[in-house]
Design a protein around this motif. Structure first.
Motif, PDB file in Angstrom:
ATOM      1  N   UNK A 111       0.783  -1.233   0.000  1.00  0.00           N
ATOM      2  CA  UNK A 111       0.000   0.000   0.000  1.00  0.00           C
ATOM      3  C   UNK A 111       0.811   1.277   0.000  1.00  0.00           C
ATOM      4  N   UNK A 112       2.139   1.166  -0.162  1.00  0.00           N
ATOM      5  CA  UNK A 112       2.990   2.355  -0.130  1.00  0.00           C
ATOM      6  C   UNK A 112       3.281   2.875  -1.542  1.00  0.00           C
ATOM      7  N   UNK A 113       3.296   4.199  -1.664  1.00  0.00           N
ATOM      8  CA  UNK A 113       3.584   4.847  -2.943  1.00  0.00           C
ATOM      9  C   UNK A 113       5.086   4.802  -3.191  1.00  0.00           C
ATOM     10  N   UNK A 114       5.493   4.098  -4.247  1.00  0.00           N
ATOM     11  CA  UNK A 114       6.914   3.938  -4.526  1.00  0.00           C
ATOM     12  C   UNK A 114       7.405   4.818  -5.678  1.00  0.00           C
ATOM     13  N   UNK A 115       6.448   5.477  -6.367  1.00  0.00           N
ATOM     14  CA  UNK A 115       6.816   6.293  -7.530  1.00  0.00           C
ATOM     15  C   UNK A 115       5.572   7.086  -7.920  1.00  0.00           C
ATOM     16  N   UNK A 116       5.764   8.237  -8.562  1.00  0.00           N
ATOM     17  CA  UNK A 116       4.607   9.046  -8.954  1.00  0.00           C
ATOM     18  C   UNK A 116       4.929   9.903 -10.169  1.00  0.00           C
ATOM     19  N   UNK A 117       3.880  10.272 -10.895  1.00  0.00           N
ATOM     20  CA  UNK A 117       4.033  11.122 -12.068  1.00  0.00           C
ATOM     21  C   UNK A 117       2.869  12.087 -12.183  1.00  0.00           C
ATOM     22  N   UNK A 118       3.088  13.185 -12.900  1.00  0.00           N
ATOM     23  CA  UNK A 118       2.031  14.183 -13.061  1.00  0.00           C
ATOM     24  C   UNK A 118       1.970  14.675 -14.496  1.00  0.00           C
ATOM     25  N   UNK A 119       0.764  15.100 -14.903  1.00  0.00           N
ATOM     26  CA  UNK A 119       0.512  15.638 -16.244  1.00  0.00           C
ATOM     27  C   UNK A 119       0.946  14.622 -17.308  1.00  0.00           C
ATOM     28  N   UNK A 120       1.405  15.112 -18.480  1.00  0.00           N
ATOM     29  CA  UNK A 120       1.827  14.200 -19.540  1.00  0.00           C
ATOM     30  C   UNK A 120       3.200  13.613 -19.226  1.00  0.00           C
ATOM     31  N   UNK A 121       3.348  12.336 -19.508  1.00  0.00           N
ATOM     32  CA  UNK A 121       4.612  11.652 -19.238  1.00  0.00           C
ATOM     33  C   UNK A 121       5.668  12.033 -20.265  1.00  0.00           C
ATOM     34  N   UNK A 122       6.869  12.249 -19.776  1.00  0.00           N
ATOM     35  CA  UNK A 122       8.016  12.377 -20.658  1.00  0.00           C
ATOM     36  C   UNK A 122       8.530  10.966 -20.942  1.00  0.00           C
ATOM     37  N   UNK A 123       9.232  10.761 -22.046  1.00  0.00           N
ATOM     38  CA  UNK A 123       9.692   9.400 -22.388  1.00  0.00           C
ATOM     39  C   UNK A 123      10.438   8.704 -21.259  1.00  0.00           C
ATOM     40  N   UNK A 124      11.320   9.424 -20.581  1.00  0.00           N
ATOM     41  CA  UNK A 124      12.078   8.813 -19.481  1.00  0.00           C
ATOM     42  C   UNK A 124      11.164   8.414 -18.328  1.00  0.00           C
ATOM     43  N   UNK A 125      10.113   9.187 -18.102  1.00  0.00           N
ATOM     44  CA  UNK A 125       9.183   8.881 -17.015  1.00  0.00           C
ATOM     45  C   UNK A 125       8.385   7.617 -17.328  1.00  0.00           C
ATOM     46  N   UNK A 126       7.948   7.501 -18.553  1.00  0.00           N
ATOM     47  CA  UNK A 126       7.202   6.308 -18.955  1.00  0.00           C
ATOM     48  C   UNK A 126       8.058   5.056 -18.805  1.00  0.00           C
ATOM     49  N   UNK A 127       9.323   5.156 -19.199  1.00  0.00           N
ATOM     50  CA  UNK A 127      10.236   4.012 -19.067  1.00  0.00           C
ATOM     51  C   UNK A 127      10.526   3.704 -17.599  1.00  0.00           C
ATOM     52  N   UNK A 128      10.622   4.745 -16.783  1.00  0.00           N
ATOM     53  CA  UNK A 128      10.895   4.540 -15.359  1.00  0.00           C
ATOM     54  C   UNK A 128       9.749   3.798 -14.682  1.00  0.00           C
ATOM     55  N   UNK A 129       8.512   4.120 -15.067  1.00  0.00           N
ATOM     56  CA  UNK A 129       7.361   3.433 -14.475  1.00  0.00           C
ATOM     57  C   UNK A 129       7.375   1.951 -14.831  1.00  0.00           C
ATOM     58  N   UNK A 130       7.714   1.631 -16.065  1.00  0.00           N
ATOM     59  CA  UNK A 130       7.807   0.227 -16.474  1.00  0.00           C
ATOM     60  C   UNK A 130       8.872  -0.494 -15.646  1.00  0.00           C
ATOM     61  N   UNK A 131      10.032   0.129 -15.515  1.00  0.00           N
ATOM     62  CA  UNK A 131      11.145  -0.496 -14.797  1.00  0.00           C
ATOM     63  C   UNK A 131      10.813  -0.708 -13.325  1.00  0.00           C
ATOM     64  N   UNK A 132      10.229   0.295 -12.695  1.00  0.00           N
ATOM     65  CA  UNK A 132       9.900   0.192 -11.269  1.00  0.00           C
ATOM     66  C   UNK A 132       8.799  -0.840 -11.031  1.00  0.00           C
ATOM     67  N   UNK A 133       7.830  -0.885 -11.935  1.00  0.00           N
ATOM     68  CA  UNK A 133       6.761  -1.881 -11.824  1.00  0.00           C
ATOM     69  C   UNK A 133       7.331  -3.290 -11.948  1.00  0.00           C
ATOM     70  N   UNK A 134       8.253  -3.462 -12.875  1.00  0.00           N
ATOM     71  CA  UNK A 134       8.871  -4.774 -13.077  1.00  0.00           C
ATOM     72  C   UNK A 134       9.608  -5.236 -11.822  1.00  0.00           C
ATOM     73  N   UNK A 135      10.301  -4.322 -11.168  1.00  0.00           N
ATOM     74  CA  UNK A 135      11.037  -4.669  -9.947  1.00  0.00           C
ATOM     75  C   UNK A 135      10.077  -5.149  -8.862  1.00  0.00           C
ATOM     76  N   UNK A 136       8.992  -4.407  -8.653  1.00  0.00           N
ATOM     77  CA  UNK A 136       8.033  -4.784  -7.613  1.00  0.00           C
ATOM     78  C   UNK A 136       7.355  -6.115  -7.927  1.00  0.00           C
ATOM     79  N   UNK A 137       7.038  -6.342  -9.191  1.00  0.00           N
ATOM     80  CA  UNK A 137       6.401  -7.607  -9.574  1.00  0.00           C
ATOM     81  C   UNK A 137       7.355  -8.785  -9.401  1.00  0.00           C
ATOM     82  N   UNK A 138       8.617  -8.578  -9.737  1.00  0.00           N
ATOM     83  CA  UNK A 138       9.609  -9.644  -9.562  1.00  0.00           C
ATOM     84  C   UNK A 138       9.761 -10.003  -8.086  1.00  0.00           C
TER      85      UNK A 138
END
Length: 259
Positions: free
Chosen positions: A222-249
């Protein structure tokens, strides 16, 4: 003749648009683990007994009261309403805070649901949206992540259509059938229509602009590990994928999210 408040606000927003955006500088969320259980009188009014909480609440009330009606609209001219960039890596577990409980009506069956019950045990991307443009904001963040992990049983996309204006919230309920047709059926069970006031947690969640969409990565605790606002920049979109993958693993391997 002195410029009007509206003109001054617009000029300031235009000037800020030329300045670089800072990275998110603090963990977002609340310190207490959320619950869907009815709070006691003492739990609902902690500010009456905590001087610091009371002062912070007063500061937020003054801040809201002194903002012009069109303040958030004019701020959209600065970086499209984006006030901070997402971190490149996850917020450390020992620094991370909880996503607060938000109550809403489930799009699937109109039942009442709490995020306090929905978020624990899974890796969740939570999209907070208030309008069509904010919906596009959040989609620019989560779409690539959803495409990659949407079939993973430990992953979910939770969308919160937040309408604090009672009239607007009522109008949306009149078109709930149309909304169901627009949202993929497999996402109905985790799509909430909420009228909850966010005044007490607006600062905690970094909700700087009511016209902007906000996206959060929430761990199975239930803890917020990452956040984004407004339109995503390319690096932000990639960061969300990477961080999600780590938590799922970590979740799949039974490893605790302690880093």
């Amino acid at each position: 003749m002195e410029p009007s408040f509206t003109t001054s606000t617009s000029k300031r927003a235009a000037a800020n648009d030329k300045l670089p955006l800072p990275y998110l500088s603090r963990p977002l969320g609340v310190s207490a683990r959320p619950t869907s259980e009815t709070k006691t009188w003492l739990e609902r009014h902690p500010e009456w007994f905590d001087r610091e909480v009371r002062l912070e609440k007063r500061r937020q009330i003054v801040k809201e009261a002194t903002r012009g009606y069109f303040h958030d609209f004019h701020e959209m001219r600065s970086h499209g309403g984006k006030t901070w960039r997402s971190p490149n890596t996850m917020i450390r577990h020992d620094k991370a805070l909880f996503f607060p409980d938000v109550t809403g009506t489930c799009l699937a069956d109109r039942s009442k649901k709490h995020t306090a019950d929905m978020l624990f045990g899974k890796v969740s991307v939570v999209a907070m949206l208030t309008s069509k443009v904010s919906e596009e904001h959040t989609r620019s963040f989560y779409q690539a992540t959803l495409d990659r992990f949407g079939e993973n049983p430990n992953f979910q996309l939770v969308q919160i259509n937040l309408q604090e204006n009672k009239l607007k919230a009522y109008l949306i309920t009149l078109f709930i059938s149309s909304l169901r047709a627009q949202i993929p059926e497999k996402l109905h069970a985790t799509y909430l229509l909420s009228q909850q006031s966010m005044n007490d947690v607006r600062y905690d969640l970094g909700l700087d602009n009511k016209h902007v969409g906000y996206t959060y990565l929430v761990g199975p605790d239930g803890k917020i590990r990452w956040a984004g606002s407004a339109f995503a920049e390319p690096d932000e979109s990639r960061a969300l994928i990477a961080c999600t993958a780590v938590l799922l693993d970590r979740l799949a391997g039974g490893r605790p999210n302690t880093t």
